[in-house]
Enzyme design. Structure first.
Site, PDB file in Angstrom:
ATOM      1  N   TYR A  85      -2.402  -9.586   4.111  1.00 47.70           N
ATOM      2  CA  TYR A  85      -2.766  -8.522   4.450  1.00 47.70           C
ATOM      3  C   TYR A  85      -3.943  -7.603   3.661  1.00 47.70           C
ATOM      4  CZ  TYR A  85      -3.790  -3.544   6.973  1.00 47.70           C
ATOM      5  OH  TYR A  85      -4.408  -2.435   7.481  1.00 47.70           O
TER       6      TYR A  85
ATOM      7  N   ASP B  56      -5.284  -8.780  -5.368  1.00 50.33           N
ATOM      8  CA  ASP B  56      -4.553  -8.017  -3.981  1.00 50.33           C
ATOM      9  C   ASP B  56      -3.744  -7.776  -4.255  1.00 50.33           C
ATOM     10  OD1 ASP B  56      -4.626  -5.774  -2.441  1.00 50.33           O
ATOM     11  OD2 ASP B  56      -5.063  -6.442  -0.555  1.00 50.33           O
TER      12      ASP B  56
ATOM     13  N   LYS C  33      -2.668   2.666  -3.702  1.00 50.37           N
ATOM     14  CA  LYS C  33      -0.869   3.212  -3.772  1.00 50.37           C
ATOM     15  C   LYS C  33       0.034   4.333  -4.649  1.00 50.37           C
ATOM     16  CE  LYS C  33       0.620   0.131  -0.280  1.00 50.37           C
ATOM     17  NZ  LYS C  33       0.130   0.923   0.754  1.00 50.37           N
TER      18      LYS C  33
END
Length: 424
Positions: free
Chosen positions: A145, A240, A268
């Site tokens: 994702y 990623d 994050k």
């Protein structure tokens, strides 16, 4: 545990004004068949709901709080920044300070730019890679994702998988015609595609450790092939590391595995709990960005001063000697004991560093198709059993759990005892 009457009422009110009652689908807890939690506050490893229940948290805002919730130094830095002004839409020195700290951790990011979310970071990195190469095709992998940009919602894992939807309505076919999806950890399929189409590939993007089909580590052969093949064909390799960055080591998965990508996205943890992410890479690639180059990207809140202050305060602590060694030793001990608990029960543990997933499966999954064979009904029972014991694990079979510095040995002992009771 108190009955969650207030959360139920809050959810009903939310459903009247917010689609599905939530601002991100996985929070609805549909996959585990229970009412969403409504949190009032959090501290260290604990979250507290509006019914005065206290939970040990293993979601940790999807990996953000490696130092624990509401960590004093980070919260103080953010509060002081707010008092100076929450946003300017004008440059601040804090942006450069944090950028230098990120580059120190990720030397492959010779230049970088801050954005507000992982979706923005990956979307922007892909645009720059296409501008740099003059090519269109993007290669991604099943179950990885990379945010909810239109061209990336193909076999996307995460909460998309939880909703039994491999893509998304509202995405025109033309938006995904240049997105090629290959099976994760399948070196043979990767080599075959690049042998036939490698010179047309603008970029290959992957989670170096998959975290959105549950935690699924890569094989060494597969990860090395991504670097070898992209280099051979002049394609841009994008790691990623929105989740793995500052989580698997100070320098993320690329430091852990010793593989240097052309571009990296982080998120994050880099914002210390505030909306922040970054994308970066080789100087010649990043210089394609406006105002220096022809690739446009912008954001009013990018480099937000509050997020920058929280990020600086977080990274300064992560850099302390022994931080990752001590935390990983604790996580490895926890996982070794957990392996003994689940032995012979058609449950498998995948973990890497301080990230882990329990798969209710008849084999240990190595790719998205195998994780999808997991028994989601068993997982739902496990989730609710743990919730009754005051433990909030990530509420999907297709997500990871995260150990923080505040998960003490005593807390982990209780969690292991609770897991043993919950799976019986």
């Amino acid at each position: 545990m108190n009955e969650r009457k207030n959360s139920k009422l809050a959810f009903e009110r939310a459903c009247n004004v917010i689609p599905g009652g939530v601002n991100s689908p996985v929070r609805a807890l549909k996959a585990v068949g229970t009412t969403p939690l409504f949190v009032s506050h959090a501290k260290d490893t604990y979250i507290y709901d509006i019914d005065d229940n206290k939970f040990i948290d293993f979601c940790m805002s999807w990996g953000v709080f490696i130092l624990g919730h509401n960590q004093d130094t980070v919260s103080k830095a953010a509060a002081e920044a707010v008092m100076r002004g929450s946003s300017y839409g004008i440059c601040t020195e804090a942006e450069t300070v944090l950028a230098n700290k990120v580059r120190e951790a990720f030397p492959s990011m010779e230049k970088l730019r801050f954005v507000n979310s992982g979706t923005e970071a990956t979307m922007s990195a892909i645009r720059v890679a296409r501008g740099y190469t003059g090519r269109d095709i993007l290669v991604k992998f099943e179950g990885c994702y990379h945010g909810h940009a239109d061209h990336l919602l193909v076999a996307a894992g995460s909460s998309v998988a939880t909703l039994n939807n491999a893509s998304s309505a509202g995405v025109p076919q033309g938006f995904t015609q240049y997105t090629v999806v290959l099976p994760y950890n399948d070196t043979e399929a990767l080599e075959k595609y690049f042998a036939e189409h490698g010179d047309e590939v603008a970029a290959l993007i992957l989670e170096p450790v998959a975290c959105n089909m549950g935690v699924v580590p890569p094989t060494r052969e597969f990860l090395e092939a991504t670097r070898r093949l992209t280099s051979a064909h002049g394609s841009v390799l994008i790691f990623d590391e929105v989740i793995t960055g500052f989580r698997l080591s100070f320098g993320g998965a690329q430091q852990r595995f010793g593989i240097k990508p052309d571009m990296t996205t982080v998120g994050k943890i880099v914002g210390g709990g505030f909306p922040a992410a970054a994308f970066g890479g080789k100087k010649e690639i990043m210089d394609m960005l406006a105002p220096e180059g022809p690739v446009y990207q912008a954001g009013t809140l990018s480099g937000n001063p509050v997020a920058m202050a929280a990020g600086i305060a977080t990274l300064d602590q992560l850099k302390q000697p022994g931080f990752y060694d001590e935390l990983e030793e604790r996580a490895n001990d926890f996982c070794a004991r957990l392996e003994k608990i689940i032995e012979g029960k058609d449950i498998y543990l995948n973990h890497c560093g301080t990230m882990f997933t329990l798969f209710f499966n008849q084999k240990n999954p190595t790719n998205f198709q195998e994780t999808k064979a997991s028994d989601q009904e068993r997982f739902a029972r496990y989730f609710n059993n743990m919730l009754e014991r005051g433990i909030y694990v990530s509420p999907s079979q297709f997500e990871g759990n995260f150990i923080s510095r505040c998960h003490t040995p005593e807390i982990l002992d209780y969690v292991l005892k609770s897991i043993e009771e919950s799976i019986e």
